[in-house]
Design an enzyme around this catalytic site. Structure first.
Site, PDB file in Angstrom:
ATOM      1  N   GLY A 158       2.471 -26.557  25.796  1.00  7.95           N
ATOM      2  CA  GLY A 158       3.662 -26.757  24.972  1.00  7.95           C
ATOM      3  C   GLY A 158       4.955 -26.637  25.760  1.00  7.95           C
ATOM      4  N   ASP A 207      11.354 -34.047  24.914  1.00  4.96           N
ATOM      5  CA  ASP A 207      10.955 -33.466  26.197  1.00  4.96           C
ATOM      6  C   ASP A 207      11.589 -34.191  27.369  1.00  4.96           C
ATOM      7  OD1 ASP A 207       9.440 -32.220  24.393  1.00  4.96           O
ATOM      8  OD2 ASP A 207       7.510 -32.912  25.124  1.00  4.96           O
ATOM      9  N   SER A 249      -4.125 -26.835  24.497  1.00  6.30           N
ATOM     10  CA  SER A 249      -4.047 -27.941  23.543  1.00  6.30           C
ATOM     11  C   SER A 249      -4.050 -29.250  24.321  1.00  6.30           C
ATOM     12  CB  SER A 249      -2.755 -27.800  22.738  1.00  6.30           C
ATOM     13  OG  SER A 249      -2.462 -29.017  22.117  1.00  6.30           O
ATOM     14  N   LYS A 251      -3.316 -32.575  24.117  1.00  7.48           N
ATOM     15  CA  LYS A 251      -2.603 -33.418  23.157  1.00  7.48           C
ATOM     16  C   LYS A 251      -3.079 -34.868  23.170  1.00  7.48           C
ATOM     17  CE  LYS A 251       1.536 -34.190  24.031  1.00  7.48           C
ATOM     18  NZ  LYS A 251       2.817 -33.836  24.557  1.00  7.48           N
TER      19      LYS A 251
END
Ligand code: NG1
Length: 522
Positions: A158, A207, A249, A251
């Site tokens: 993240g 981002d 995670s 993604k």
């Protein structure tokens, strides 16, 4: 900010500060040595771009709403030179990230079914050419590129390791092709966002924007269409502690059932709100974001968070919407609405009885968008520092509750870590980034940070060390206080054996055989 050119930096301290310069120098030296060993010559130039931590505003950038992140010191560096007839993409950590080769055709398709780390480089390569084409700038002929990458942003955490590699690669490619001088920070923020979607995640632009436009010492309110960033001064005496839950995670691999599903749900919610507000089905089907429906909500319910909440609860029903219900109200099949949108069609292809939870997703997006401006307003206010800290902490706590309860992008590990952070004295704590694993961010009084970190080590990490999930010696990379850091830059570092700083190509690059490469080395 968005209209500024990409910085070209000659001194390592300008990016990494005096305290980080020694470590950064040795990292660039290792990269330079490995590059020379592999390709026989030094790189022409380096580019770097940082990861980020989002302080507030989760899963709303793709709905057109502003977010409030800051750049972090962890980054990706790309060393590059022209040579050969392929794109050879290697990594300093070759075991974990094996070398991959691509052809030089910028129109080549990216294989999303076969996810590799180097797909991010290829998406950047395609993005540079797509940008030039969209601006009507004559693109240089594709040439072979030799590339070596090193990243320190933890993956799947993240903190946007993906934007760090896409943005640094894009700058390196643009520089080595001689077109970096024509790019503004806004250009790079926008085309890298579109480019990163080639890997199969329909991400928003947060981002890439903060990786490119981040500034030391300040967080940024990043807004979209067009992309822009305004600095936000954080209250004196505060610091943000990032903690990795150690749940990874993935993604890109899970996009159809997580990230891209949420993107689809938000658009479906926007279309269903439009229908409920009286728009004809054809017009409703053309709506793409929740932000686009906001004016109609304000017209009927008035402005403000409470009115918005009431509207969503009245206009969307509780529980699950199934595709048939949505198609009935829009009077057309979803496949036709999403024609040409491969990632959305993949989502529709795997949707099961869990359907779409449209009311909850819309409630999250609208309330989270309000919290972003609330956060900015508290930072700007004349309130006493202590009051500011407690208000910011409450906004962060409310954001986590909404992400976990309404948006369902948290997980057991993140919830446990947020709980441990609050027990350890955080003024507010929340997951950061896409969620489903990765990191939390906690607001802590600067003076309390060492005590806070020690408590979290004990409460959250000691059991993980005992189970062998993480090594004690690596804890500094999992749990650290973070200050806002510099955005992306081209690194024109001095040659070790010369006094002169080396020069990047400023004209469209000729083929390597015709033009002597300029070498950069430290
Ligand atoms: P992560 O997965 O944390 O880098 C993603 C998206 C953002 C934003 C956040 C959730 C990418 C590159 N980024 O960030 O645009 O939507 O999730 O707020 O997919």
């Amino acid at each position: 900010m968005a209209s500024l050119p990409i910085p070209e930096v000659e001194e390592i301290e300008a990016i990494y500060g005096l305290e980080g310069a020694v470590e950064a120098t040795s990292r660039y030296q290792r990269l330079a040595a490995a590059f020379k060993e592999k390709y026989g010559q030094a790189p022409e130039i380096y580019a770097r771009a940082p990861g980020r931590v989002n302080l507030i505003g989760e899963h709303i950038d793709y709905e057109g709403y502003g977010v409030l992140p800051m750049a972090i010191r962890q980054d990706t560096i790309v060393a590059i030179r022209r040579g050969g007839d392929k794109l050879v993409v290697a990594n300093l950590e070759a075991e974990q990230y094996p070398e991959i080769e691509f052809g030089t055709d910028p129109a080549q398709a990216l294989d999303v079914a076969k996810h590799t780390w180097a797909n991010y480089f290829l998406s950047a390569y395609k993005g540079v050419f797509e940008h030039l084409q969209s601006k009507g700038i004559a693109a240089p002929s594709p040439v072979g590129l030799q590339v070596m990458v090193h990243g320190t942003v933890p993956l799947g955490s993240g903190l946007s390791s993906s934007a760090a590699i896409v943005c640094s690669s894009s700058l390196a490619i643009a520089a080595v092709l001689g077109v970096a001088g024509s790019l503004t920070k806004g250009d790079v923020s926008e085309f890298t966002c579109t480019a990163e979607r080639h890997v199969g995640v329909t991400s928003g632009g947060m981002d890439q924007a903060i990786s490119v436009m981040g500034m030391p010492g300040v967080a940024m309110l990043v807004e979209f269409n067009p992309v822009r960033a305004t600095d936000v001064q954080l209250p004196a005496g505060s610091t943000f502690v990032i903690a990795n839950s150690m749940a990874v995670s993935k993604k890109a691999e899970t996009a159809d059932r997580r990230y891209n599903l949420r993107v689809v749900e938000c658009r479906l919610a926007a279309m269903m709100l439009a229908v409920a507000l009286g728009k004809p089905p054809g017009e409703a089907a053309a709506v793409t974001t929740l932000k686009q429906v906001e004016p109609a909500i304000i017209d009927k319910y008035g402005p403000g968070a409470e009115a918005q909440d009431k509207a969503v609860r009245e206009l969307l029903h509780e529980g699950v919407y199934m595709p048939e219900e949505v198609e009935g109200l829009l009077q057309r099949p979803l496949a036709s609405i999403y024609e040409g949108n491969a990632s959305a069609l993949r989502v529709l292809g795997v949707v099961g009885p869990e359907g779409f939870r449209l009311r909850d997703r819309a409630l999250h997006v609208y309330s989270e968008a309000g919290r972003v401006y609330g956060f900015r307003d508290v930072c700007k206010s004349d309130a006493a520092a202590e009051d500011k800290l407690s208000q910011l902490g409450s906004l962060m706590d409310a954001s986590h509750a909404s992400c976990a309860g309404l948006y369902e992008c948290s997980c057991a590990e993140l919830d446990a870590l947020v709980g441990a952070a609050r027990a350890a004295g955080a003024l507010g704590a929340r997951l950061t980034g896409a969620g489903w694993g990765g990191c939390t961010v906690s607001l802590v009084r600067e003076a309390d940070a060492p005590k806070f970190i020690a408590a979290l080590r004990e409460q959250y990490y000691a059991p993980l060390v005992a189970q062998g999930v993480v090594k004690e010696k690596d804890l500094g990379e999992c749990l650290f206080a973070s200050k806002p850091s510099s955005g992306a830059a081209l690194m024109k570092l001095k040659l070790a054996s010369h006094e002169q700083p080396a020069e990047a190509p400023t004209q469209p690059a000729a083929a390597p055989a015709e033009q002597e490469a300029v070498m950069y080395e430290i």
